[in-house]
Write an enzyme that holds these catalytic residues in place. Structure first.
Site, mmCIF file in Angstrom:
data_model
loop_
_atom_site.group_PDB
_atom_site.id
_atom_site.type_symbol
_atom_site.label_atom_id
_atom_site.label_comp_id
_atom_site.label_asym_id
_atom_site.label_seq_id
_atom_site.Cartn_x
_atom_site.Cartn_y
_atom_site.Cartn_z
ATOM 1 N N HIS A 60 -4.403 2.111 7.348
ATOM 2 C CA HIS A 60 -3.154 2.545 7.661
ATOM 3 C C HIS A 60 -2.808 3.874 6.500
ATOM 4 C CE1 HIS A 60 1.575 1.768 7.997
ATOM 5 N NE2 HIS A 60 1.458 2.399 6.799
ATOM 6 N N GLU A 61 -3.181 3.536 5.094
ATOM 7 C CA GLU A 61 -2.949 4.276 4.060
ATOM 8 C C GLU A 61 -3.843 5.489 4.207
ATOM 9 O OE1 GLU A 61 -0.622 3.998 2.539
ATOM 10 O OE2 GLU A 61 -0.042 1.831 2.770
ATOM 11 N N GLY A 121 0.887 -1.249 -0.056
ATOM 12 C CA GLY A 121 -0.080 0.106 -0.115
ATOM 13 C C GLY A 121 0.875 1.147 -0.133
ATOM 14 N N CYS A 150 5.804 0.024 7.317
ATOM 15 C CA CYS A 150 5.590 1.140 6.904
ATOM 16 C C CYS A 150 6.963 1.658 5.908
ATOM 17 C CB CYS A 150 5.200 2.346 7.483
ATOM 18 S SG CYS A 150 4.885 3.770 6.590
ATOM 19 N N LEU A 151 6.673 1.863 4.447
ATOM 20 C CA LEU A 151 7.795 1.958 3.509
ATOM 21 C C LEU A 151 8.413 3.474 4.086
ATOM 22 C CD1 LEU A 151 6.514 1.238 0.418
ATOM 23 C CD2 LEU A 151 7.995 -0.420 1.572
ATOM 24 N N GLN A 179 3.409 9.830 0.368
ATOM 25 C CA GLN A 179 4.810 9.128 0.544
ATOM 26 C C GLN A 179 5.810 9.380 -0.674
ATOM 27 O OE1 GLN A 179 2.441 5.060 2.042
ATOM 28 N NE2 GLN A 179 4.474 5.448 3.355
HETATM 29 ZN ZN ZN Z 1 2.852 3.696 5.758
#
Ligand code: ZN
Length: 186
Positions: A138-139, A46, A96-97, A51
């Site tokens: 989350h997103e 996601g 999370c990225l 981001q």
């Molecule tokens: Zn994230």
């Protein structure tokens, strides 16, 4: 298509509520394509537009690499809003990225209903549960300037202080492109 650098915790745009999208123009289509490429390159499931430094309410997800969801097509949610959250909550581990190498157990509602627009700006509602609901929540938080580390208790926050500072000061190896300074914006 292009790989975009991923913003890291500490980057200002991750803490701002993203702007609503009023039309999906060529630039937005290009952004969405680049978001998919960037997410897949980083092995993510996601990604939210902030981001990659874009101030737009856009979320993408692709769970097709997960066995139980392999038939699920990649999805794009524009201007999303969670209109139902189940009382039943479950704990799942999240990563999370934008917070590389950190994983935490987070409690969230098991089921949600999301209202969103597609890339033709048509409105829809989707009911999601378990992993899909988890990724969407989350997103969705990202589009509101929130990170999963906001949801952990004080003890965990203390334990994470050093690792998070290492990420903020970029004293870590990440195997995908990340932003080099905290003011990055597309
Ligand atoms: Zn994230």
């Amino acid at each position: 298509m292009a790989l975009l650098p991923i913003t890291l915790i500490g980057d200002k745009i991750l803490r701002r509520k993203t702007k609503q999208v009023s039309e999906v123009d060529m630039e937005t289509v290009e952004l969405i394509k680049n978001m998919f490429q960037t997410m897949r390159n980083a092995n993510g499931i996601g990604l939210a537009a902030n981001q990659v430094g874009a101030d737009k309410s856009i979320i993408i997800c692709d769970l097709s690499g997960v066995e139980e969801y392999k038939k699920l097509k990649p999805m794009v949610f524009i201007n999303s809003e969670i209109i139902y959250r189940s009382e039943e909550k479950i704990i799942m581990e999240e990563g999370c990225l934008s917070i590389p190498d950190v994983r935490c157990e987070i409690e969230r509602p098991r089921q949600i209903v999301l209202k969103y627009s597609d890339t033709d700006m048509k409105e829809h509602e989707i009911e999601a549960s378990d992993l899909l609901a988890r990724v969407i929540q989350h997103e969705f938080d990202h589009t509101n300037g929130k990170l999963f580390t906001d949801l952990i208790d004080q003890i965990q926050k203390k334990l994470l202080k050093k690792p998070l500072n290492r990420i903020r000061s970029r004293q870590l190896e990440v195997d995908y492109p990340v932003t080099v300074d905290s003011d990055y914006r597309l």
